[in-house]
Design an enzyme around this catalytic site. Structure first.
Site, short mmCIF file in Angstrom:
data_model
loop_
_atom_site.label_atom_id
_atom_site.label_comp_id
_atom_site.label_asym_id
_atom_site.label_seq_id
_atom_site.Cartn_x
_atom_site.Cartn_y
_atom_site.Cartn_z
N ARG A 44 0.67 -1.20 -0.17
CA ARG A 44 -0.01 -0.04 0.08
C ARG A 44 1.00 1.36 -0.09
NH1 ARG A 44 -3.41 2.99 4.00
NH2 ARG A 44 -5.52 3.48 3.03
N ILE A 70 -7.13 7.50 -1.03
CA ILE A 70 -6.96 6.05 -1.06
C ILE A 70 -7.96 5.48 0.04
CG2 ILE A 70 -4.99 5.96 0.67
CD1 ILE A 70 -3.92 3.62 -0.84
N SER A 71 -8.68 4.44 -0.22
CA SER A 71 -9.55 3.99 0.82
C SER A 71 -8.92 3.43 2.00
CB SER A 71 -10.71 3.16 0.25
OG SER A 71 -11.50 3.52 -1.10
N GLN A 72 -9.82 3.41 3.09
CA GLN A 72 -9.25 2.79 4.19
C GLN A 72 -9.31 1.13 4.10
OE1 GLN A 72 -12.25 3.20 7.39
NE2 GLN A 72 -11.31 2.07 8.83
#
Ligand code: SAH
Length: 223
Positions: A44, A70-72
């Site tokens: 990530r 950026i998503s959790q």
């Protein structure tokens, strides 16, 4: 020398912190081992700015420029697990962003399409996925409100930006027996909704969580 020490440092830290992230996701209710493995293995830190790389394995959304995020990790894991429960063969993601969700999902489904409205983000995501040897994902720049005409039907659709209400084109492009996961609602907190279309074409909706996504916006833009 300095550079390689720095990289080794990141490597060692991230292995430990990645395991910590997976433990946290398990505790939060993620049970699909394939999904947990992807959340552990996808780097990530390569999807965010270097200045934020040290926070990449925190369970939090982070800025990626262009006013987007950026998503959790927990939400990525939950949406992926929910989608995969129906073993989809052809999946559409709306809102590629940095490409993290695509990278998580790509090896877990036979065919993945992803559409992003900001050309600069789509291009960067394409480069990153290629670096990670995940170039089998079809990344398109386009307006996801319209789905991906010409590539339908999809038996899995995952929307990673929030419309006030589900765009009709997306439901129309969902195959019978298919599942669609979408954060639905105006600004603020949205319902994470799951739509299941049965083989007769009738649709059932359930809400599985409450989430915070950037809005789904109409039209395509360069930056
Ligand atoms: N899937 C991403 C989340 C990206 S944030 C991840 O893995 O982190 C949501 C993205 O949706 C943003 O990049 C935004 O530009 C994009 N988006 C918003 N409206 C869109 C639309 N109509 N069509 C395609 N992408 C859209």
């Amino acid at each position: 020398m300095i550079e390689s020490t720095r990289l080794q440092g990141i490597g060692m830290t991230s292995r430990r912190t990645r395991e910590r992230l997976v433990a946290r996701l398990r505790k939060a209710g993620i049970v699909d081992e394939q999904v947990l493995e992807r959340l552990r293995d996808v780097p990530r830190h390569l999807f965010v700015d270097e200045a934020l790389a040290h926070r990449a394995y925190e369970d939090t959304a982070l800025p990626i420029g262009h006013g987007q995020t950026i998503s959790q990790p927990f939400v990525v894991a939950l949406m992926t697990q929910t989608l995969l429960a129906r073993s989809p063969q052809r999946v559409l993601e709306v809102g590629t962003g940095c490409g993290y969700q695509s990278a998580v999902l790509a090896p877990l489904v036979p065919r993945l399409y992803s559409v992003e409205r900001i050309e600069a983000l789509a291009q960067r995501a394409r480069d990153r996925l290629r670096q990670l040897s995940l170039s089998q994902v079809s990344l398109r720049c386009g307006d996801g409100y319209r789905g991906l005409p010409g590539a339908e039907p999809f038996d899995g659709i995952i929307v990673t930006a929030a419309p006030a209400q589900l765009p009709p084109a997306l439901l129309a492009q969902l195959a019978p027996g298919g599942r669609l996961v979408v954060p639905e609602g105006a600004d603020g907190v949205q319902e994470l909704a799951v739509y299941d279309k049965d083989t007769n074409g009738s649709v059932a909706r359930q809400v599985i969580d409450y989430v915070r996504f950037v809005p789904l916006l109409p039209g395509v833009t360069a930056r």
